[in-house]
Design an enzyme around this catalytic site. Structure first.
Site, PDB file in Angstrom:
ATOM      1  CD  GLU A 116      -2.809  -1.397   2.270  1.00  0.00           C
ATOM      2  OE1 GLU A 116      -3.986  -1.721   2.115  1.00  0.00           O
ATOM      3  OE2 GLU A 116      -2.280  -1.324   3.378  1.00  0.00           O
ATOM      4  CB  CYS A 129       2.878   7.312   3.410  1.00  0.00           C
ATOM      5  SG  CYS A 129       3.374   6.154   4.677  1.00  0.00           S
ATOM      6  CB  CYS A 136       7.126  -5.324   9.023  1.00  0.00           C
ATOM      7  SG  CYS A 136       8.493  -4.579   9.939  1.00  0.00           S
ATOM      8  CB  CYS A 140       5.773  -2.846  16.514  1.00  0.00           C
ATOM      9  SG  CYS A 140       7.506  -2.539  16.079  1.00  0.00           S
ATOM     10  CB  CYS A 143       2.593  -1.994  13.925  1.00  0.00           C
ATOM     11  SG  CYS A 143       2.796  -1.751  12.152  1.00  0.00           S
ATOM     12  N   GLY A 195       6.747  -1.962   6.335  1.00  0.00           N
ATOM     13  CA  GLY A 195       8.122  -2.441   6.365  1.00  0.00           C
ATOM     14  C   GLY A 195       9.081  -1.590   7.161  1.00  0.00           C
ATOM     15  CD  GLU A 196      13.157  -0.481  10.329  1.00  0.00           C
ATOM     16  OE1 GLU A 196      12.328  -0.123  11.183  1.00  0.00           O
ATOM     17  OE2 GLU A 196      13.989   0.309   9.838  1.00  0.00           O
ATOM     18  CB  SER A 227       9.700   6.254   9.964  1.00  0.00           C
ATOM     19  OG  SER A 227       9.323   5.786  11.241  1.00  0.00           O
ATOM     20  CB  SER A 249       9.009   3.630  15.761  1.00  0.00           C
ATOM     21  OG  SER A 249       8.478   3.917  14.501  1.00  0.00           O
ATOM     22  CG  PHE A 250      11.725   6.914  21.587  1.00  0.00           C
ATOM     23  CD1 PHE A 250      12.990   6.452  21.255  1.00  0.00           C
ATOM     24  CD2 PHE A 250      11.493   7.318  22.897  1.00  0.00           C
ATOM     25  CE1 PHE A 250      14.001   6.395  22.215  1.00  0.00           C
ATOM     26  CE2 PHE A 250      12.487   7.266  23.854  1.00  0.00           C
ATOM     27  CZ  PHE A 250      13.746   6.811  23.520  1.00  0.00           C
ATOM     28  CG  HIS A 251       6.268   3.903  19.464  1.00  0.00           C
ATOM     29  ND1 HIS A 251       5.638   5.043  19.012  1.00  0.00           N
ATOM     30  CD2 HIS A 251       6.568   3.194  18.354  1.00  0.00           C
ATOM     31  CE1 HIS A 251       5.572   5.014  17.697  1.00  0.00           C
ATOM     32  NE2 HIS A 251       6.133   3.909  17.269  1.00  0.00           N
ATOM     33  CB  CYS A 369       0.301   5.892  11.443  1.00  0.00           C
ATOM     34  SG  CYS A 369       0.898   7.442  10.951  1.00  0.00           S
TER      35      CYS A 369
HETATM   36  N1  SAH Z   1       8.875   0.408  10.225  1.00  0.00           N
HETATM   37  C1  SAH Z   1       9.086   1.791  10.347  1.00  0.00           C
HETATM   38  C2  SAH Z   1       8.218   2.630   9.449  1.00  0.00           C
HETATM   39  C3  SAH Z   1       6.765   2.260   9.284  1.00  0.00           C
HETATM   40  S1  SAH Z   1       5.630   2.564  10.574  1.00  0.00           S
HETATM   41  C4  SAH Z   1       8.933   2.220  11.778  1.00  0.00           C
HETATM   42  O1  SAH Z   1       8.456   1.437  12.589  1.00  0.00           O
HETATM   43  O2  SAH Z   1       9.331   3.330  12.102  1.00  0.00           O
HETATM   44  C5  SAH Z   1       5.281   4.308  10.560  1.00  0.00           C
HETATM   45  C6  SAH Z   1       4.878   4.844  11.941  1.00  0.00           C
HETATM   46  O3  SAH Z   1       3.531   4.455  12.290  1.00  0.00           O
HETATM   47  C7  SAH Z   1       5.772   4.298  13.044  1.00  0.00           C
HETATM   48  O4  SAH Z   1       6.130   5.308  13.948  1.00  0.00           O
HETATM   49  C8  SAH Z   1       4.875   3.299  13.687  1.00  0.00           C
HETATM   50  O5  SAH Z   1       5.316   3.018  14.967  1.00  0.00           O
HETATM   51  C9  SAH Z   1       3.540   3.971  13.621  1.00  0.00           C
HETATM   52  N2  SAH Z   1       2.403   3.070  13.840  1.00  0.00           N
HETATM   53  C10 SAH Z   1       2.356   1.748  13.591  1.00  0.00           C
HETATM   54  N3  SAH Z   1       1.141   1.260  13.930  1.00  0.00           N
HETATM   55  C11 SAH Z   1       0.415   2.284  14.395  1.00  0.00           C
HETATM   56  C12 SAH Z   1      -0.934   2.413  14.874  1.00  0.00           C
HETATM   57  N4  SAH Z   1      -1.745   1.376  14.896  1.00  0.00           N
HETATM   58  N5  SAH Z   1      -1.352   3.622  15.243  1.00  0.00           N
HETATM   59  C13 SAH Z   1      -0.527   4.689  15.163  1.00  0.00           C
HETATM   60  N6  SAH Z   1       0.724   4.635  14.708  1.00  0.00           N
HETATM   61  C14 SAH Z   1       1.211   3.451  14.347  1.00  0.00           C
HETATM   62 FE1  SF4 Z   2       7.418  -3.024  11.291  1.00  0.00          FE
HETATM   63 FE2  SF4 Z   2       7.396  -0.382  11.812  1.00  0.00          FE
HETATM   64 FE3  SF4 Z   2       5.160  -1.852  12.097  1.00  0.00          FE
HETATM   65 FE4  SF4 Z   2       7.188  -2.161  13.804  1.00  0.00          FE
HETATM   66  S1  SF4 Z   2       5.956  -0.267  13.523  1.00  0.00           S
HETATM   67  S2  SF4 Z   2       6.017  -3.824  12.850  1.00  0.00           S
HETATM   68  S3  SF4 Z   2       8.957  -1.870  12.488  1.00  0.00           S
HETATM   69  S4  SF4 Z   2       6.249  -1.470  10.190  1.00  0.00           S
END
Ligand code: SAH
Ligand code: SF4
Length: 394
Positions: A116, A129, A136, A140, A143, A195-196, A227, A249-251, A369
């Site tokens: 996508e 985007c 991936c 996480c 996600c 993806g990463e 990212s 992606s700190f979180h 996201c």
């Molecule tokens: N893999 C990379 C880039 C893709 S994710 C990464 O993890 O950084 C893009 C952003 O969306 C990341 O910051 C991810 O943590 C965030 N994200 C993933 N799932 C989400 C969700 N359900 N709600 C809000 N943000 C989310």
């Molecule tokens: Fe992969 Fe980024 Fe989603 Fe984590 S947040 S599973 S690294 S796409």
């Protein structure tokens, strides 16, 4: 909207084109690789650099796909090119347009995989985007993409091809009168799709080099944000070899919670990640690093978390992007309340950090996201597996 309900009127589907040929696709080759490929296929070495430059401009500057239109090349040379090569970008399978103007494309790449791509129009700019992998390998727990089992790296051509596909759809090739500068509809790129990106480093790098090339798509390096979930060894390489802006992606503010939300933390913990991030702005001479922080109710959203985050950021030019959690079917978390998110943001702002709250875009078409995941992908983790992994966080 009920995300499991079939989406009808706003989806445009496109008939499948003919099967890919065995011609060599020129999209995604670096300048050197393009020159080399031309030589290997009979272009005299002395001419190859110039021919590669001409073809490059047609493909990336003008958006031309048909060799017959490359009019500064001799006719028989064009015929030879058409016989051996092609200029092919991912095929659009369907397109959905959100009520807020966000466009979500499902595109098909070789092997029948689908990824996508999301276009987000904003005041005075537009961001694409882009995905870097099918699925991936990381998991996480919040996600949607991370629940998809099947994974393959995208090629450089498939990555830059997403940008070309979007320019087609936006009708934004200069040939068709589009401006070159920041007034473009597609003015920014974020590598925040599926993806990463740092687990597919070379292909992402080569694709972004084409995007940034002065005779290519011509987007400056500060218009690209990559990212990462925190692939520490590749962060320095990103500074050296791409030089784009970085988001992470700190979180979470403790290793205990981050281990569960972003499991790569078990390999490279918060301290190691911060060490790498400290060097990044110096190495790229760029601005702040964006810390992405998804707001999960009762998991990572307390005042103590905000204060801890401020301490961790000390000494790093940073801004914090607070992302209200976007739900997906079976998601084991809930979004923090607006009041909670605002209180969290206030603590960060009082400490001097810009901390915008990201407005979810395209939610009605599951384009926000973390919601990306091709609907056709059947190999997925069960709800039980997701809950089991996530359960450790709460
Ligand atoms: N893999 C990379 C880039 C893709 S994710 C990464 O993890 O950084 C893009 C952003 O969306 C990341 O910051 C991810 O943590 C965030 N994200 C993933 N799932 C989400 C969700 N359900 N709600 C809000 N943000 C989310
Ligand atoms: Fe992969 Fe980024 Fe989603 Fe984590 S947040 S599973 S690294 S796409």
């Amino acid at each position: 909207m009920d995300p499991s309900a079939p989406i009808t009127q706003d989806v445009m589907t496109f008939p499948r084109k003919e099967m890919p040929s065995d011609k060599i696709n020129l999209v995604g080759l670096t300048r050197d690789a393009l020159r080399q490929t031309l030589i290997e296929n009979g272009t005299p070495e002395k001419q190859a650099k110039m021919r590669a430059g001409q073809i490059w401009q047609w493909i990336y500057q003008w958006g031309v796909r048909d060799f017959a239109e490359m009019t500064n090349l001799a006719k028989d040379y064009r015929a030879m090119l058409a016989e051996k090569f092609e200029v092919r970008v991912p095929e659009v399978v369907s397109k959905q347009v959100s009520e807020d103007g966000t466009r979500k494309y499902l595109v098909r790449i070789d092997g029948g995989h689908e990824v996508e791509v999301v276009y987000i129009p904003e005041e005075g700019r537009g961001t694409l985007c882009v995905s870097s992998q099918v699925g991936c390998t990381l998991t996480c727990s919040f996600c949607h993409t991370g629940t998809q089992k099947l994974v393959r790296n995208l090629t450089a051509g498939e990555i830059v091809g997403q940008v070309m596909m979007a320019r087609d759809d936006l009708n934004e090739w200069p040939e068709r009168g589009a401006p070159k500068d920041e007034t473009r509809l597609l003015s920014n790129i974020v590598l925040m799709g599926m993806g990463e990106p740092l687990y597919n480093f070379e292909n992402v790098r080569d694709a972004m080099k084409i995007v940034m090339d002065a005779e290519g798509i011509q987007l400056g390096r500060r218009r690209i944000t990559l990212s990462t979930s925190g692939v520490v060894p590749e962060i320095h390489r990103t500074a050296q070899e791409i030089g784009c802006l970085l988001a992470v992606s700190f979180h979470a503010t403790t290793d205990e919670i981050r281990d569960v939300l972003v499991p790569i933390n078990k390999k490279w913990n918060i301290e190691k990640l911060l060490e790498a991030l400290r060097e990044y702005p110096k190495a790229t001479n760029s601005e702040r690093i964006t810390f992405e922080y998804v707001m999960l109710k009762d998991v990572n959203d307390t005042d103590e978390d905000a204060h801890r985050l401020v301490k961790l950021l000390d000494g790093i030019p940073a801004k914090v992007n607070l992302i209200p959690f976007n739900e997906w079917p079976g998601a084991p978390y809930q979004r923090s309340s607006n009041n909670r998110i605002r209180a969290f943001a206030t603590i960060l702002m009082q400490a001097g950090y810009a901390s915008p709250i990201r407005t979810p875009r395209g939610e009605d078409i599951m384009a926000a996201c973390g919601q990306l995941k091709s609907a056709t992908e059947r190999a997925r983790k069960s709800r039980k597996e997701i809950l089991k992994e996530a359960g450790q966080a709460i």
